[in-house]
Design a protein around this motif. Structure first.
Motif, PDB file in Angstrom:
ATOM      1  N   LEU A 102       0.825  -1.208   0.000  1.00 46.62           N
ATOM      2  CA  LEU A 102       0.000   0.000   0.000  1.00 46.62           C
ATOM      3  C   LEU A 102       0.857   1.254   0.000  1.00 46.62           C
ATOM      4  CD1 LEU A 102      -2.809  -1.009   2.539  1.00 46.62           C
ATOM      5  CD2 LEU A 102      -2.816  -1.177   0.038  1.00 46.62           C
ATOM      6  N   CYS A 103       2.109   1.116   0.440  1.00 42.01           N
ATOM      7  CA  CYS A 103       3.046   2.231   0.365  1.00 42.01           C
ATOM      8  C   CYS A 103       4.426   1.676   0.024  1.00 42.01           C
ATOM      9  CB  CYS A 103       3.076   3.031   1.669  1.00 42.01           C
ATOM     10  SG  CYS A 103       3.611   2.081   3.113  1.00 42.01           S
ATOM     11  N   ASP A 104       5.332   2.573  -0.397  1.00 38.79           N
ATOM     12  CA  ASP A 104       6.673   2.170  -0.810  1.00 38.79           C
ATOM     13  C   ASP A 104       7.702   2.374   0.283  1.00 38.79           C
ATOM     14  OD1 ASP A 104       5.731   1.798  -3.546  1.00 38.79           O
ATOM     15  OD2 ASP A 104       5.699   3.990  -3.682  1.00 38.79           O
ATOM     16  N   VAL A 105       7.461   3.359   1.122  1.00 42.91           N
ATOM     17  CA  VAL A 105       8.450   3.742   2.126  1.00 42.91           C
ATOM     18  C   VAL A 105       7.739   4.220   3.388  1.00 42.91           C
ATOM     19  CG1 VAL A 105       8.593   6.045   1.094  1.00 42.91           C
ATOM     20  CG2 VAL A 105      10.421   5.267   2.598  1.00 42.91           C
ATOM     21  N   VAL A 106       8.343   3.936   4.518  1.00 45.35           N
ATOM     22  CA  VAL A 106       7.848   4.451   5.794  1.00 45.35           C
ATOM     23  C   VAL A 106       8.861   5.458   6.303  1.00 45.35           C
ATOM     24  CG1 VAL A 106       7.154   3.927   8.161  1.00 45.35           C
ATOM     25  CG2 VAL A 106       6.697   2.278   6.328  1.00 45.35           C
ATOM     26  N   ILE A 107       8.391   6.655   6.579  1.00 42.61           N
ATOM     27  CA  ILE A 107       9.288   7.691   7.080  1.00 42.61           C
ATOM     28  C   ILE A 107       9.304   7.637   8.603  1.00 42.61           C
ATOM     29  CG2 ILE A 107       7.533   9.509   7.183  1.00 42.61           C
ATOM     30  CD1 ILE A 107       9.755  11.389   6.022  1.00 42.61           C
ATOM     31  N   GLY A 108      10.430   8.001   9.196  1.00 41.78           N
ATOM     32  CA  GLY A 108      10.519   8.048  10.648  1.00 41.78           C
ATOM     33  C   GLY A 108      10.729   6.706  11.319  1.00 41.78           C
ATOM     34  N   MET A 109      11.432   5.783  10.667  1.00 36.84           N
ATOM     35  CA  MET A 109      11.697   4.469  11.244  1.00 36.84           C
ATOM     36  C   MET A 109      12.979   4.508  12.086  1.00 36.84           C
ATOM     37  SD  MET A 109       9.364   2.240  10.149  1.00 36.84           S
ATOM     38  CE  MET A 109      10.124   0.620  10.234  1.00 36.84           C
ATOM     39  N   ASP A 110      13.020   3.694  13.127  1.00 37.55           N
ATOM     40  CA  ASP A 110      14.272   3.531  13.872  1.00 37.55           C
ATOM     41  C   ASP A 110      15.304   2.880  12.964  1.00 37.55           C
ATOM     42  OD1 ASP A 110      13.257   4.598  16.200  1.00 37.55           O
ATOM     43  OD2 ASP A 110      12.721   2.659  17.066  1.00 37.55           O
ATOM     44  N   ALA A 111      16.500   3.415  12.939  1.00 38.73           N
ATOM     45  CA  ALA A 111      17.567   2.812  12.141  1.00 38.73           C
ATOM     46  C   ALA A 111      17.805   1.385  12.611  1.00 38.73           C
ATOM     47  CB  ALA A 111      18.848   3.630  12.274  1.00 38.73           C
ATOM     48  N   TYR A 126      18.725   8.137  19.662  1.00 38.10           N
ATOM     49  CA  TYR A 126      18.359   7.182  18.615  1.00 38.10           C
ATOM     50  C   TYR A 126      18.443   7.834  17.240  1.00 38.10           C
ATOM     51  CZ  TYR A 126      16.675   4.269  22.432  1.00 38.10           C
ATOM     52  OH  TYR A 126      16.612   3.513  23.579  1.00 38.10           O
ATOM     53  N   SER A 127      18.725   7.007  16.239  1.00 40.74           N
ATOM     54  CA  SER A 127      18.827   7.470  14.855  1.00 40.74           C
ATOM     55  C   SER A 127      17.559   7.127  14.090  1.00 40.74           C
ATOM     56  CB  SER A 127      20.038   6.826  14.168  1.00 40.74           C
ATOM     57  OG  SER A 127      21.234   7.173  14.835  1.00 40.74           O
ATOM     58  N   THR A 128      17.186   8.017  13.178  1.00 39.70           N
ATOM     59  CA  THR A 128      15.954   7.858  12.411  1.00 39.70           C
ATOM     60  C   THR A 128      16.261   7.705  10.929  1.00 39.70           C
ATOM     61  OG1 THR A 128      14.721   9.167  14.036  1.00 39.70           O
ATOM     62  CG2 THR A 128      13.742   8.938  11.854  1.00 39.70           C
ATOM     63  N   SER A 129      15.572   6.756  10.284  1.00 38.30           N
ATOM     64  CA  SER A 129      15.831   6.412   8.884  1.00 38.30           C
ATOM     65  C   SER A 129      14.529   6.279   8.106  1.00 38.30           C
ATOM     66  CB  SER A 129      16.593   5.079   8.793  1.00 38.30           C
ATOM     67  OG  SER A 129      17.800   5.116   9.500  1.00 38.30           O
ATOM     68  N   LEU A 130      14.668   6.011   6.820  1.00 33.28           N
ATOM     69  CA  LEU A 130      13.544   5.634   5.970  1.00 33.28           C
ATOM     70  C   LEU A 130      13.537   4.124   5.851  1.00 33.28           C
ATOM     71  CD1 LEU A 130      14.147   8.215   3.090  1.00 33.28           C
ATOM     72  CD2 LEU A 130      12.481   8.432   4.943  1.00 33.28           C
ATOM     73  N   GLY A 131      12.353   3.524   5.842  1.00 34.71           N
ATOM     74  CA  GLY A 131      12.256   2.073   5.747  1.00 34.71           C
ATOM     75  C   GLY A 131      11.540   1.622   4.489  1.00 34.71           C
TER      76      GLY A 131
END
Length: 283
Positions: free
Chosen positions: A85-94, A233-238
């Motif tokens: 339903l989506c390609d990427v999740v923003i704000g994921m834990d690295a 904590y570090s934040t990434s795109l998933g």
């Protein structure tokens, strides 16, 4: 035969002269999973800082952004990303093991929030002011809860903690705590201190009519048994675990637009810390 070739070539020149251009297929929109009402991160109106970050990333990829919103954060990967339903999740834990994560686009930490006037700044969990505080606002299930137990203040905050809950969803009793409300507990004098994730609190600390001080908590906290409790904590795109191509595109986009990303985070007032030498990225 030569005459036919010449006529055909002339026809092509006429066509080119009419302004016709080769047709290129437009890239599909980048579908980004984001919260429908989890400010200051994102909402349906696109008012969160993560909405802005997603727009920058999509622009770098030459794609429009399409937000696919969720209401319950516990099922983003299972019910949205993994189902396409989506390609990427923003704000994921690295390093989140459920997905592939990009190199982090920022690193932050939890903060103590106190009133600037008439209140001593709290700098660590050893501060005597935490033991004397009448009310401490925090979100259950986060690192502050662990330290509240370690300093012996969890039980006497139990009833107050439940007063802060915004609502319970009908699906498996998901309990939500509003960041703005917890900050307002301090600005309104109902709590002596709030302990929150910096990116979640920064906007409301800046907007408070009562001057507030936000102090970054050091990342050297330990439980009574000596086990470390992380506060930075570090934040990434998933992305999905099989979508390595998109992962590489996103990492390049983050790198190319890093200055703009940092500007948005700084404008939000988010406390930023340096990445450790070894950054946890899932592969």
């Amino acid at each position: 035969m030569k005459k036919q070739i010449i006529v055909l070539f002339a026809g092509l020149l006429v066509t080119a002269g009419c302004g016709l251009q080769p047709v290129h297929a437009e890239r599909q929109a980048l579908k980004v999973c984001s919260a429908e009402n989890e400010m200051p991160y994102s909402n349906k109106k696109g008012e969160g800082f993560e909405n802005k970050l997603a727009e920058i990333i999509a622009d770098e990829l030459g794609r429009k952004v399409e937000f696919v919103t969720w209401a319950d954060p516990r099922y983003i990967v299972r019910d949205f990303l993994d189902k396409g339903l989506c390609d990427v999740v923003i704000g994921m834990d690295a390093g989140d093991p459920r997905v592939l994560t990009t190199k982090p686009y920022y690193r932050s930490g939890y903060v103590f929030i106190t009133r600037t006037e008439g209140t001593d700044e709290i700098k660590s969990w050893d501060d005597e002011a935490l033991r004397k505080a009448e009310r401490i606002a925090f979100v259950p299930g986060t690192p502050p809860e662990v330290m509240m137990r370690a300093i012996g203040r969890y039980n006497d905050m139990f009833n107050y903690m439940h007063e802060l809950a915004g609502f319970k969803s009908r699906r498996n009793e998901y309990i939500k705590y509003e960041n703005e409300k917890l900050v307002s507990e301090v600005s309104g004098g109902k709590a002596d201190v709030a302990v929150l994730w910096g990116p979640a609190a920064a906007r409301y600390v800046k907007a408070s009519s009562t001057p507030l001080t936000m102090t970054l908590i050091p990342d050297d906290n330990k439980r009574a048994d000596g086990e470390k409790v992380g506060f930075h904590y570090s934040t990434s795109l998933g992305v999905r675990k099989d979508d390595t191509a998109l992962l590489k595109e996103l990492e390049k986009a983050v790198e190319n637009r890093s200055d703009e990303i940092t500007q948005i985070l700084q404008a939000e007032g988010i406390p930023l810390v340096d990445e450790p030498e070894q950054v946890l990225v899932s592969k």
